[in-house]
Write a protein that holds these residues in place. Structure first.
Motif, short mmCIF file in Angstrom:
data_model
loop_
_atom_site.label_atom_id
_atom_site.label_comp_id
_atom_site.label_asym_id
_atom_site.label_seq_id
_atom_site.Cartn_x
_atom_site.Cartn_y
_atom_site.Cartn_z
N ALA A 133 0.85 -1.18 0.00
CA ALA A 133 0.00 0.00 0.00
C ALA A 133 0.89 1.23 0.00
O ALA A 133 2.05 1.18 0.39
CB ALA A 133 -0.89 0.01 1.24
N ASP A 158 -4.01 3.62 1.51
CA ASP A 158 -4.39 2.94 0.28
C ASP A 158 -4.93 3.94 -0.72
O ASP A 158 -5.60 4.90 -0.36
CB ASP A 158 -5.45 1.88 0.57
CG ASP A 158 -4.91 0.72 1.37
OD1 ASP A 158 -3.70 0.44 1.26
OD2 ASP A 158 -5.69 0.10 2.11
N SER A 188 -2.77 -5.77 -3.22
CA SER A 188 -2.73 -6.10 -1.80
C SER A 188 -2.58 -7.61 -1.67
O SER A 188 -3.22 -8.37 -2.39
CB SER A 188 -4.03 -5.66 -1.13
OG SER A 188 -4.15 -6.24 0.14
N GLU A 195 -5.75 -9.56 -1.19
CA GLU A 195 -6.70 -9.55 -2.30
C GLU A 195 -7.36 -10.91 -2.54
O GLU A 195 -8.56 -10.99 -2.76
CB GLU A 195 -5.91 -9.10 -3.53
CG GLU A 195 -6.59 -9.07 -4.82
CD GLU A 195 -5.68 -8.43 -5.86
OE1 GLU A 195 -5.30 -9.15 -6.80
OE2 GLU A 195 -5.37 -7.24 -5.75
#
Length: 184
Positions: free
Chosen positions: A28, A33, A167, A170
Motif C-alpha cells: 500500500a 491505500d 494487496s 486480495e
C-alpha cells in the motif's frame, strides 16, 4: 510527442514509482491505500477489445458471468505480483462461470512484451492487447495511471468491488466476493 508516446513515458515513470514503492514488500502507499477508481454500485462502462487470440470481446458478451477486469502493464511490478493470484482465482471459479479479463494498457511501443510475460507467468485467462481500444476503457474506468486497477463486476454488469494497486489480502477478499456473486 504523440499522445501514445507521451502516455508511454508517463506510465513508465509511474511504473518505476510503483516498483520503488513495492520494492520493500509493501503493498500500500505510505500515505494510505489509493482510492478505488470506480466505486461499487455503478454500471460498468462498456468496452470492446481484442484478445491475444484475435477475438473481439465486449462487456456485453460477458453478461451473465461474474467478471474481474484487471488493467495492467508489462512494466508494472505490482501488476505482475497480482497476476498469479488472478490466475488461481480464475482456475478455481471458472467452472462456475467466473471470467478474468486482463486489459493490457501497454502502448504500441511495449505491447510486444505482453505475450512473453503471459507465457512466463503461466496466465491462461483472457488477455487483451489493443492499445488504442484499451485506452478508452482505461479512461472510462478512471484508472488514471495506478496499476493494477481491478473491477469485480456482477452478472448484471454492476461494479461490486474495485481496487487500485495490489494487496496481498486480495485473494481472500475476492474469494469471498466471487462466491457470493456466483450465488446471486
Amino acid at each position: 510527442m504523440t499522445v501514445l508516446r507521451f502516455r508511454s513515458v508517463v506510465r513508465t515513470v509511474v511504473g518505476l514509482g510503483c516498483l520503488v514503492g513495492f520494492a520493500g514488500g509493501a503493498v500500500a502507499q505510505e500515505q494510505g491505500d489509493p482510492p478505488p477508481p470506480l466505486p461499487a454500485g455503478i454500471r460498468a462502462p462498456a468496452f470492446t477489445s481484442t484478445t491475444l487470440s484475435g477475438h473481439k470481446i465486449t462487456l456485453r458478451s460477458l453478461r451473465g458471468h461474474v467478471v474481474l477486469i484487471d488493467f495492467w502493464a508489462t512494466w508494472c511490478g505490482p501488476c505482475q505480483m497480482a497476476m498469479p493470484t488472478l490466475e488461481k482465482l480464475y482456475k478455481k471459479f471458472s467452472p462456475g462461470g467466473f471470467r478474468v479479463v486482463g486489459m493490457s494498457v501497454d502502448d504500441i511501443d511495449s505491447v510486444q512484451d505482453v505475450r512473453p510475460l503471459i507465457k512466463q507467468l503461466g496466465i491462461t485467462y483472457t488477455i487483451t492487447t489493443t492499445p488504442n481500444a484499451n485506452s478508452a476503457p482505461d479512461t472510462a474506468y478512471k484508472v488514471n495511471g495506478m496499476f493494477p486497477s481491478q473491477f469485480l463486476i456482477d452478472k448484471k454488469g454492476i461494479v461490486r468491488w474495485s481496487q487500485a494497486g495490489y494487496s496481498e489480502d486480495e485473494r481472500t477478499e475476492l474469494t469471498a466476493l466471487i462466491k457470493k456473486l456466483q450465488r446471486e
